[in-house]
Motif scaffolding. Structure first.
Motif, PDB file in Angstrom:
ATOM      1  N   VAL A   1       3.978   1.581  -1.641  1.00 21.78           N
ATOM      2  CA  VAL A   1       4.738   1.815  -2.877  1.00 21.78           C
ATOM      3  C   VAL A   1       3.983   2.782  -3.790  1.00 21.78           C
ATOM      4  N   GLY A   2       4.734   3.705  -4.373  1.00 22.22           N
ATOM      5  CA  GLY A   2       4.148   4.658  -5.302  1.00 22.22           C
ATOM      6  C   GLY A   2       3.442   5.823  -4.642  1.00 22.22           C
ATOM      7  N   THR A   3       3.383   5.845  -3.317  1.00 19.59           N
ATOM      8  CA  THR A   3       2.735   6.963  -2.629  1.00 19.59           C
ATOM      9  C   THR A   3       3.787   7.985  -2.203  1.00 19.59           C
ATOM     10  N   LYS A   4       3.307   9.117  -1.720  1.00 24.91           N
ATOM     11  CA  LYS A   4       4.239  10.176  -1.333  1.00 24.91           C
ATOM     12  C   LYS A   4       4.947   9.883  -0.017  1.00 24.91           C
TER      13      LYS A   4
ATOM     14  N   MET B   1       0.824  -1.210   0.000  1.00 26.56           N
ATOM     15  CA  MET B   1       0.000   0.000   0.000  1.00 26.56           C
ATOM     16  C   MET B   1       0.859   1.262   0.000  1.00 26.56           C
TER      17      MET B   1
END
Lengths: 272, 272
Positions: free
Chosen positions: B170-173, B168
């Motif tokens: 990965v790829g978030t800020k 959840m």
């Protein structure tokens, strides 16, 4: 229509019932269930190699106008990238129809610009209460009927996904660019907190979309304590936090009421 | 050490037991449980605002050398970005210790270069069989002991996460750059197929890492049919598919045996 199972196996009795329904009511349609639909290998309807080969046969055979996924359940992501790499020009004009786990394939096809991916009821839906109507919806759509389309689709391109499937798809090499799209989501069997967590994840990945519409969220397990807000509030909250428009409800889901959503603009959909 | 609960509430009896253990065996350590640890608001240990305020109090108060997360459970992701935006310079030299859902905060801190994030047993672990040893491990680490460290850490920077939490993140800020890092993962309570699906997702996001090490994967529910491969095979397979080195097992997990993993190079860890 060629039918294969990129994830988990279909029970033969469901294939028989779908075949009987189609013969009786849609005599202009010919359905071909690939034997691979009934293969078993642990969790899957055959090994990755077996499922990939069947999917490629269905997609690359000029005798078929469409490829219908028999069932979801988990596993199409394991063959999606190899499928896109190996599918040939015959697939370019085909419809690809299914939902749930098979949304990974719809997304990968849409990203690659191959054929017409369509969120639609699958053969396995015949088992549901009212499931014959769900199957009829896909069959009628193949013959050109608009009646099964999700009713609130307008001039905005759309795509529809199971939420968990979408959460695993974002950021991968199978994820299409959904900028400007209405993204319809649905879920089954996940706790409220898990839906919240999935929304946290997908909203940070869906840059530039036109908005999110929420389909059915069914069979939510009961937790040891109430979450504190309902599913629509959860989805609206994460939309608000991430600057994504929340566009209301949608008629998709893991039920017999599941409607059809051609990816992209409705006008671009494949008809027989 | 200041203790707060960024996700779900701690039962007061566990705080009492941890306090008693620390008083008896680690008199040089002072533990301060923030009242917010025991707050309730639906699923969470207080609203987002309440949890964020307590976390900021603990992080920004110069009286504390470290912030210890009381418990995971889900929810720290909801306040991680606001926390990073509002934390002040007092946090720069502090240790932040916990795991499971709180891995989101460890990741966000690591990304921001604030303090020393440490995967470590939490106060809630006192409830486990053998849980006192887990708690002792964190307390001894705070006093400079190396004994609780994950034993196979060498000269490569490391980070440790619950697999679902990482998926959840990965790829978030809040996701740190883990290039060159050994990434240790562990999981609890997920089906084999779900672990496979999470590995599909994270391996496509973990570009350039030094490799993956697999901790405990416990309490796997029994599905209606066997998956067909075990968890280590699943992890090795996705590492192979994605060109990531599989580096073997690790001694982390949702159990009393959970070891300590300071993020980054071990030499960079905070000591009292």
């Amino acid at each position: 229509m060629a039918i294969c199972a990129p994830a988990t196996p279909l029970r033969p009795v469901y294939a028989e019932r779908v075949t009987a329904l189609a013969s009786a009511e849609f005599p202009d349609l010919s359905l071909t269930f690939h034997d691979q639909c009934f293969a078993h290998d642990g969790h899957f309807a055959g090994s990755d190699a077996v499922r990939l080969a069947a999917l490629l046969e269905c997609a690359n055979d000029p005798a078929f106008d469409a490829v219908w996924f028999a069932k979801g359940g988990y596993g199409s992501n394991r063959i999606a990238a190899d499928f896109i790499a190996q599918v040939d020009g015959q697939a370019a004009t085909k419809g690809f129809l299914g939902y749930s786990d098979c949304g990974t394939l719809l997304g990968a096809l849409y990203r690659a610009g191959i054929g017409q991916p369509v969120h639609a009821p699958m053969p396995v839906d015949i088992k549901r209460s009212g499931g014959e109507d769900a199957v009829r919806r896909t069959l009628a759509y193949m013959l050109g009927s608009d009646e099964g389309l999700e009713p609130d689709m307008g001039g905005t391109p759309a795509a529809a996904f199971n939420l968990y499937t979408l959460a695993m798809l974002v950021g991968t090499k199978s994820m299409p660019n959904l900028a400007g799209h209405e993204v319809l989501i649905e879920e089954i069997g996940e706790y409220h907190y898990a839906i919240d967590r999935l929304m946290f994840h997908v909203t940070q990945h869906l840059h530039g979309i036109a908005g999110i519409r929420l389909g059915e969220v069914s069979a939510i397990p009961e937790n040891d304590r109430p979450f504190g807000s309902d599913v629509e509030d959860i989805v609206r909250d994460w939309c608000d936090r991430s600057g994504i428009a929340y566009l209301g409800r949608a008629q998709i889901g893991h039920s017999a009421a599941n409607r059809i959503v051609p990816f992209g603009l409705e006008a671009g959909r494949t008809r027989d």
